[in-house]
Scaffold this motif. Structure first.
Motif, PDB file in Angstrom:
ATOM      1  N   THR A   1     -25.534  -4.024 -16.018  1.00 34.13           N
ATOM      2  CA  THR A   1     -24.502  -3.395 -16.552  1.00 34.13           C
ATOM      3  C   THR A   1     -25.160  -2.766 -18.015  1.00 34.13           C
ATOM      4  OG1 THR A   1     -22.758  -4.104 -15.939  1.00 34.13           O
ATOM      5  CG2 THR A   1     -22.373  -2.965 -17.870  1.00 34.13           C
ATOM      6  N   THR A   2     -25.276  -1.661 -18.634  1.00 39.29           N
ATOM      7  CA  THR A   2     -25.825  -1.411 -19.876  1.00 39.29           C
ATOM      8  C   THR A   2     -24.842  -1.057 -20.904  1.00 39.29           C
ATOM      9  OG1 THR A   2     -27.829  -0.497 -18.896  1.00 39.29           O
ATOM     10  CG2 THR A   2     -27.210   0.173 -21.166  1.00 39.29           C
ATOM     11  N   GLY A   3     -24.579  -1.178 -22.127  1.00 42.17           N
ATOM     12  CA  GLY A   3     -23.518  -0.760 -23.043  1.00 42.17           C
ATOM     13  C   GLY A   3     -23.671  -1.496 -24.394  1.00 42.17           C
ATOM     14  N   THR A   4     -22.470  -1.633 -24.879  1.00 39.77           N
ATOM     15  CA  THR A   4     -22.394  -2.023 -26.315  1.00 39.77           C
ATOM     16  C   THR A   4     -21.432  -3.367 -26.171  1.00 39.77           C
ATOM     17  OG1 THR A   4     -22.618  -0.045 -27.357  1.00 39.77           O
ATOM     18  CG2 THR A   4     -21.629  -1.703 -28.829  1.00 39.77           C
ATOM     19  N   PHE A   5     -22.086  -4.547 -26.496  1.00 42.69           N
ATOM     20  CA  PHE A   5     -21.347  -5.737 -26.244  1.00 42.69           C
ATOM     21  C   PHE A   5     -21.015  -6.400 -27.577  1.00 42.69           C
ATOM     22  CE2 PHE A   5     -23.591  -4.712 -22.854  1.00 42.69           C
ATOM     23  CZ  PHE A   5     -22.979  -4.958 -21.662  1.00 42.69           C
ATOM     24  N   VAL A   6     -19.760  -7.182 -27.950  1.00 44.04           N
ATOM     25  CA  VAL A   6     -19.506  -7.796 -28.896  1.00 44.04           C
ATOM     26  C   VAL A   6     -19.657  -9.229 -28.432  1.00 44.04           C
ATOM     27  CG1 VAL A   6     -17.153  -7.757 -28.801  1.00 44.04           C
ATOM     28  CG2 VAL A   6     -18.239  -8.268 -30.959  1.00 44.04           C
ATOM     29  N   VAL A   7     -20.404 -10.282 -29.233  1.00 41.57           N
ATOM     30  CA  VAL A   7     -20.200 -11.815 -29.037  1.00 41.57           C
ATOM     31  C   VAL A   7     -18.920 -12.438 -29.426  1.00 41.57           C
ATOM     32  CG1 VAL A   7     -21.262 -13.684 -29.281  1.00 41.57           C
ATOM     33  CG2 VAL A   7     -22.810 -11.746 -29.127  1.00 41.57           C
ATOM     34  N   THR A   8     -18.243 -12.625 -28.423  1.00 41.95           N
ATOM     35  CA  THR A   8     -16.661 -13.287 -28.854  1.00 41.95           C
ATOM     36  C   THR A   8     -16.902 -14.808 -28.873  1.00 41.95           C
ATOM     37  OG1 THR A   8     -16.304 -13.445 -26.471  1.00 41.95           O
ATOM     38  CG2 THR A   8     -15.627 -11.480 -27.717  1.00 41.95           C
ATOM     39  N   HIS A   9     -17.745 -15.248 -28.258  1.00 45.12           N
ATOM     40  CA  HIS A   9     -18.048 -16.772 -28.382  1.00 45.12           C
ATOM     41  C   HIS A   9     -19.406 -17.315 -28.272  1.00 45.12           C
ATOM     42  CE1 HIS A   9     -16.537 -20.945 -27.634  1.00 45.12           C
ATOM     43  NE2 HIS A   9     -17.478 -21.019 -26.688  1.00 45.12           N
ATOM     44  N   ALA A  10     -19.822 -18.284 -29.031  1.00 51.77           N
ATOM     45  CA  ALA A  10     -21.328 -18.518 -28.895  1.00 51.77           C
ATOM     46  C   ALA A  10     -21.574 -20.273 -29.048  1.00 51.77           C
ATOM     47  CB  ALA A  10     -22.128 -17.901 -29.916  1.00 51.77           C
TER      48      ALA A  10
ATOM     49  N   ALA B   1     -17.833  -2.104 -33.785  1.00 53.88           N
ATOM     50  CA  ALA B   1     -18.980  -1.743 -32.904  1.00 53.88           C
ATOM     51  C   ALA B   1     -18.881  -0.326 -32.274  1.00 53.88           C
ATOM     52  CB  ALA B   1     -19.105  -2.951 -32.018  1.00 53.88           C
ATOM     53  N   ARG B   2     -17.798   0.014 -31.908  1.00 57.40           N
ATOM     54  CA  ARG B   2     -17.756   1.530 -31.238  1.00 57.40           C
ATOM     55  C   ARG B   2     -17.970   2.566 -32.204  1.00 57.40           C
ATOM     56  NH1 ARG B   2     -13.407  -0.769 -28.691  1.00 57.40           N
ATOM     57  NH2 ARG B   2     -11.933  -0.104 -29.910  1.00 57.40           N
ATOM     58  N   LEU B   3     -17.602   2.149 -33.672  1.00 60.51           N
ATOM     59  CA  LEU B   3     -17.607   3.320 -34.801  1.00 60.51           C
ATOM     60  C   LEU B   3     -19.306   3.062 -35.487  1.00 60.51           C
ATOM     61  CD1 LEU B   3     -14.187   2.700 -36.473  1.00 60.51           C
ATOM     62  CD2 LEU B   3     -15.205   4.860 -35.258  1.00 60.51           C
TER      63      LEU B   3
ATOM     64  N   SER C   1     -24.736 -23.460 -28.186  1.00 62.98           N
ATOM     65  CA  SER C   1     -26.219 -23.523 -28.259  1.00 62.98           C
ATOM     66  C   SER C   1     -26.840 -22.994 -26.770  1.00 62.98           C
ATOM     67  CB  SER C   1     -26.598 -24.858 -28.577  1.00 62.98           C
ATOM     68  OG  SER C   1     -26.170 -25.678 -27.707  1.00 62.98           O
ATOM     69  N   ASP C   2     -26.000 -23.293 -25.768  1.00 63.84           N
ATOM     70  CA  ASP C   2     -26.745 -23.032 -24.521  1.00 63.84           C
ATOM     71  C   ASP C   2     -25.680 -21.891 -23.678  1.00 63.84           C
ATOM     72  OD1 ASP C   2     -24.097 -24.496 -24.034  1.00 63.84           O
ATOM     73  OD2 ASP C   2     -24.959 -25.887 -22.657  1.00 63.84           O
ATOM     74  N   SER C   3     -24.985 -21.356 -24.384  1.00 62.60           N
ATOM     75  CA  SER C   3     -24.223 -20.132 -23.565  1.00 62.60           C
ATOM     76  C   SER C   3     -23.490 -19.223 -24.576  1.00 62.60           C
ATOM     77  CB  SER C   3     -23.166 -20.520 -22.586  1.00 62.60           C
ATOM     78  OG  SER C   3     -22.164 -21.226 -23.032  1.00 62.60           O
ATOM     79  N   ALA C   4     -23.104 -18.193 -24.159  1.00 58.64           N
ATOM     80  CA  ALA C   4     -22.417 -17.202 -24.996  1.00 58.64           C
ATOM     81  C   ALA C   4     -21.444 -16.143 -24.127  1.00 58.64           C
ATOM     82  CB  ALA C   4     -23.150 -16.602 -25.759  1.00 58.64           C
ATOM     83  N   VAL C   5     -20.482 -15.650 -24.775  1.00 61.94           N
ATOM     84  CA  VAL C   5     -19.551 -14.892 -23.893  1.00 61.94           C
ATOM     85  C   VAL C   5     -19.517 -13.582 -24.619  1.00 61.94           C
ATOM     86  CG1 VAL C   5     -17.128 -14.168 -23.290  1.00 61.94           C
ATOM     87  CG2 VAL C   5     -18.075 -16.812 -23.290  1.00 61.94           C
ATOM     88  N   VAL C   6     -19.841 -12.441 -24.048  1.00 66.21           N
ATOM     89  CA  VAL C   6     -19.996 -10.871 -24.447  1.00 66.21           C
ATOM     90  C   VAL C   6     -18.924 -10.179 -23.832  1.00 66.21           C
ATOM     91  CG1 VAL C   6     -22.388 -11.054 -25.345  1.00 66.21           C
ATOM     92  CG2 VAL C   6     -21.870  -9.934 -22.952  1.00 66.21           C
ATOM     93  N   ARG C   7     -18.328  -9.291 -24.475  1.00 68.38           N
ATOM     94  CA  ARG C   7     -17.559  -8.231 -24.032  1.00 68.38           C
ATOM     95  C   ARG C   7     -17.773  -6.800 -24.350  1.00 68.38           C
ATOM     96  NH1 ARG C   7     -12.053  -5.978 -25.885  1.00 68.38           N
ATOM     97  NH2 ARG C   7     -12.538  -6.571 -28.037  1.00 68.38           N
ATOM     98  N   ASP C   8     -17.775  -6.041 -23.360  1.00 70.19           N
ATOM     99  CA  ASP C   8     -18.130  -4.823 -23.392  1.00 70.19           C
ATOM    100  C   ASP C   8     -17.122  -4.113 -24.342  1.00 70.19           C
ATOM    101  OD1 ASP C   8     -18.452  -1.754 -22.983  1.00 70.19           O
ATOM    102  OD2 ASP C   8     -19.580  -2.413 -21.125  1.00 70.19           O
TER     103      ASP C   8
ATOM    104  N   VAL D   1     -21.234 -15.439 -33.117  1.00 69.86           N
ATOM    105  CA  VAL D   1     -19.879 -14.595 -32.773  1.00 69.86           C
ATOM    106  C   VAL D   1     -20.095 -13.516 -34.026  1.00 69.86           C
ATOM    107  CG1 VAL D   1     -17.285 -14.958 -33.241  1.00 69.86           C
ATOM    108  CG2 VAL D   1     -18.780 -16.683 -32.080  1.00 69.86           C
ATOM    109  N   HIS D   2     -19.464 -12.422 -33.344  1.00 70.14           N
ATOM    110  CA  HIS D   2     -19.506 -11.027 -34.052  1.00 70.14           C
ATOM    111  C   HIS D   2     -20.758 -10.232 -34.185  1.00 70.14           C
ATOM    112  CE1 HIS D   2     -15.855 -12.621 -36.774  1.00 70.14           C
ATOM    113  NE2 HIS D   2     -15.461 -12.348 -35.361  1.00 70.14           N
ATOM    114  N   ASP D   3     -21.750 -10.761 -33.347  1.00 65.32           N
ATOM    115  CA  ASP D   3     -23.225  -9.864 -33.401  1.00 65.32           C
ATOM    116  C   ASP D   3     -22.546  -8.838 -32.290  1.00 65.32           C
ATOM    117  OD1 ASP D   3     -24.554 -11.846 -34.566  1.00 65.32           O
ATOM    118  OD2 ASP D   3     -25.818 -12.255 -33.313  1.00 65.32           O
ATOM    119  N   VAL D   4     -23.253  -7.912 -32.429  1.00 71.10           N
ATOM    120  CA  VAL D   4     -23.065  -6.363 -31.375  1.00 71.10           C
ATOM    121  C   VAL D   4     -24.588  -6.366 -30.898  1.00 71.10           C
ATOM    122  CG1 VAL D   4     -22.482  -4.269 -31.475  1.00 71.10           C
ATOM    123  CG2 VAL D   4     -21.225  -5.720 -32.781  1.00 71.10           C
ATOM    124  N   LEU D   5     -24.563  -6.241 -29.669  1.00 65.83           N
ATOM    125  CA  LEU D   5     -25.538  -5.705 -29.106  1.00 65.83           C
ATOM    126  C   LEU D   5     -25.303  -4.535 -28.264  1.00 65.83           C
ATOM    127  CD1 LEU D   5     -26.201  -9.203 -26.729  1.00 65.83           C
ATOM    128  CD2 LEU D   5     -27.429  -8.450 -29.001  1.00 65.83           C
TER     129      LEU D   5
END
Length: 157
Positions: free
Chosen positions: A4-13, A132-134, A15-22, A39-43
């Protein structure tokens, strides 16, 4: 599952894992590793299922990465924001594009709820997703306690 390609925000981080939301679909992806995300990074990125079980995901390509700064400002809303709110009903949201990039959101809230509303905006995951969307990198929350006005400014940089 496919990549999946898109814009993701990091909601949880961690050291060994992270959660991103489209930010468009709200689909959540748990990453099998953390490639230095906070947390709060946008990819702007591509994620794919992590073999062999494909129950977690991995980042396979990053086109852009930025961080969203949340600012609890001690400034009052601008005169323009106060004028926008003057005719609004309590609870009504007024959205206005900024000159250039970004948006300003103005809310009328009961005077006794202004501080709580500001805290809610700053703690809401959707605030970062909207930024992130803006394509904003800074979200500035201003309040006028006596006037019952809350202003949220999504700023490009």
């Amino acid at each position: 599952m496919t990549e999946t390609t898109g814009t993701f925000v990091v909601t949880h981080a961690e050291s060994d894992s992270a959660v991103v939301r489209d930010v468009e679909t709200a689909q959540v992806h748990t990453l099998a590793s953390n490639p230095g995300l906070e947390v709060h990074d946008v990819l702007e990125a591509t994620v794919a299922p992590d073999p062999p079980l494909e129950v977690t995901w991995q980042v396979v390509e990053v086109d852009d990465r930025r961080s969203i700064e949340l600012v609890d400002s001690d400034l009052e809303p601008t005169q323009h924001a106060k004028e926008l709110a003057a005719d609004a009903d309590i609870g009504e949201l007024i959205q206005e594009e900024r000159a250039g990039t970004g948006e300003i959101h103005v809310f009328r809230v009961p005077e006794e709820d202004v501080e709580a509303a500001a805290t809610d905006v700053l703690e809401d995951e959707e605030t970062v997703a909207r930024a992130a969307r803006l394509e904003a990198v800074r979200v500035e929350v201003r309040r006028d306690v006596g006037g019952g006005v809350l202003s949220v400014r999504y700023l490009p940089d």
